[in-house]
Design a protein around this motif. Sequence first.
Motif, short mmCIF file in Angstrom:
data_model
loop_
_atom_site.label_atom_id
_atom_site.label_comp_id
_atom_site.label_asym_id
_atom_site.label_seq_id
_atom_site.Cartn_x
_atom_site.Cartn_y
_atom_site.Cartn_z
N THR A 194 0.78 -1.27 0.09
CA THR A 194 0.17 0.12 0.02
C THR A 194 0.82 1.23 0.08
O THR A 194 0.58 2.34 -0.66
N PHE A 195 1.95 1.40 0.69
CA PHE A 195 2.91 2.40 0.90
C PHE A 195 4.30 2.01 0.50
O PHE A 195 5.05 3.01 0.63
N PHE A 196 4.37 1.19 -0.19
CA PHE A 196 5.91 0.78 -0.64
C PHE A 196 5.72 0.28 -2.03
O PHE A 196 4.93 -0.68 -2.50
N ALA A 197 6.78 0.37 -3.04
CA ALA A 197 6.83 -0.31 -4.39
C ALA A 197 7.48 -1.55 -4.31
O ALA A 197 8.05 -2.17 -3.44
N LEU A 198 7.03 -2.31 -5.40
CA LEU A 198 7.82 -3.49 -5.54
C LEU A 198 9.31 -3.67 -5.49
O LEU A 198 9.46 -4.57 -5.03
N ASP A 199 9.91 -2.91 -5.85
CA ASP A 199 11.22 -2.70 -5.92
C ASP A 199 11.84 -2.78 -4.42
O ASP A 199 13.17 -2.76 -4.36
N LYS A 200 11.10 -2.36 -3.56
CA LYS A 200 11.46 -2.66 -2.18
C LYS A 200 11.48 -3.87 -1.60
O LYS A 200 11.91 -4.04 -0.36
N VAL A 201 10.77 -4.72 -2.18
CA VAL A 201 10.65 -6.19 -1.87
C VAL A 201 12.02 -7.06 -2.40
O VAL A 201 12.32 -6.65 -3.47
N PRO A 202 12.49 -7.65 -1.51
CA PRO A 202 13.67 -8.68 -1.91
C PRO A 202 13.40 -9.26 -3.09
O PRO A 202 12.48 -9.85 -3.13
N GLU A 203 14.44 -9.39 -4.24
CA GLU A 203 14.07 -9.89 -5.28
C GLU A 203 13.62 -11.29 -5.32
O GLU A 203 12.70 -11.88 -6.08
N GLU A 204 14.26 -12.08 -4.47
CA GLU A 204 13.73 -13.59 -4.29
C GLU A 204 12.37 -13.63 -3.75
O GLU A 204 11.73 -14.91 -4.12
N TRP A 205 11.85 -12.72 -3.23
CA TRP A 205 10.55 -12.68 -2.73
C TRP A 205 9.30 -12.29 -3.64
O TRP A 205 8.39 -12.29 -2.96
N ARG A 206 10.00 -11.49 -4.80
CA ARG A 206 8.84 -10.68 -5.37
C ARG A 206 7.82 -11.54 -5.95
O ARG A 206 6.53 -11.09 -6.10
N THR A 207 8.14 -12.79 -6.46
CA THR A 207 7.18 -13.72 -7.14
C THR A 207 6.11 -14.11 -6.16
O THR A 207 4.94 -14.08 -6.37
N VAL A 208 6.55 -14.20 -4.99
CA VAL A 208 5.67 -14.81 -3.91
C VAL A 208 4.83 -13.71 -3.57
O VAL A 208 3.55 -13.94 -3.13
N PHE A 209 5.51 -12.38 -3.36
CA PHE A 209 4.43 -11.23 -3.09
C PHE A 209 3.56 -10.93 -3.87
O PHE A 209 2.56 -10.55 -3.52
N LEU A 210 3.80 -11.17 -5.24
CA LEU A 210 2.77 -10.87 -6.16
C LEU A 210 1.58 -12.23 -6.30
O LEU A 210 0.48 -11.66 -7.02
N LEU A 211 1.74 -13.13 -5.68
CA LEU A 211 0.73 -14.19 -5.57
C LEU A 211 -0.32 -13.61 -4.62
O LEU A 211 -1.52 -14.42 -4.72
N ASN A 212 -0.17 -12.65 -3.93
CA ASN A 212 -1.27 -12.12 -3.06
C ASN A 212 -1.98 -10.92 -4.02
O ASN A 212 -1.58 -10.00 -4.85
N PRO A 213 -3.20 -11.37 -4.35
CA PRO A 213 -3.96 -10.59 -5.32
C PRO A 213 -4.16 -9.21 -4.88
O PRO A 213 -4.14 -8.27 -5.96
N PHE A 214 -4.16 -8.79 -3.68
CA PHE A 214 -4.20 -7.44 -3.21
C PHE A 214 -2.76 -6.63 -3.74
O PHE A 214 -2.84 -5.63 -4.32
#
Length: 266
Positions: A194-214
């Motif tokens: 909600t208040f941070f961009a995708l590039d703030k998420v560690p690269e190895e976790w981005r795919t898992v992060f985007l599995l969250n529909p929100f």
Amino acid sequence: MTRGTPETTADGKSSLLGSLQYLLHLTHVRMRQDVRAYSLGLVWWYLDPVINTLVLYWVVAVVLGLRTDDMMIFLLTGLLMFRYLQGTITQSCNSLNPAMTLSSRVYVPKLAFVLRDVLAETLKFVIGVAFLLMLALVLGNFHASALEVIAVIAVAVVFATGAATLVSFASALVRDVRPVIGYVFRALFFLSGTFFALDKVPEEWRTVFLLNPFALLMHEFRLAVNSSQGLDWGLLGALFLVSSILTAIGVTALVRFDRKFPKYMI
């Protein structure tokens, strides 16, 4: 046989038109109730993300010193999408209550009340998006693609409808669903970007992060509104497919148990 076919077709069209008119009437009544609930009416729906945007902007930009040129649009975009999903799904916990009240006097289809709330929240969301795009234009951060914005909104609506039908069904059977949904959304507010961009998420976790529909919808919505990067049509299409399946399951459950809900809802 041949004479009966046109009549059947006409009756089917008439029934569909009547159902649509009934749904629009319910939505109109619901919107009027929202307007009359407070002195400022629906203005509160738009003040909520604006106020939260200002608070988050102060925390992120002033306190943490992470200010960027498009920070205001970035935050408001995320909050609008989150507010839409939260409002639609949370409201669905109580969607069947007015239907049950009316059913004590006359039969009403329970699904119509769930769709009523989804449609009402969607109308407010679309107006909010129009305001967002005008603000982006005024601030000089307008990079929106009409096709991409419409595509993300369409996927969000299907996802919200699927979640709303399932949550309304579960809430009719288990009362504890309502407080649980509140806890889930508190967690999602912090875990969905909600208040941070995708590039703030560690690269190895981005795919898992985007599995969250929100998280996926927020990320893609920001790309559609304020970036020329283009959408991830593969992930968006996968979410659309899953959301369509969830919607089909939710609608089927509500229709199948339509007349059995009074046994469980007291």
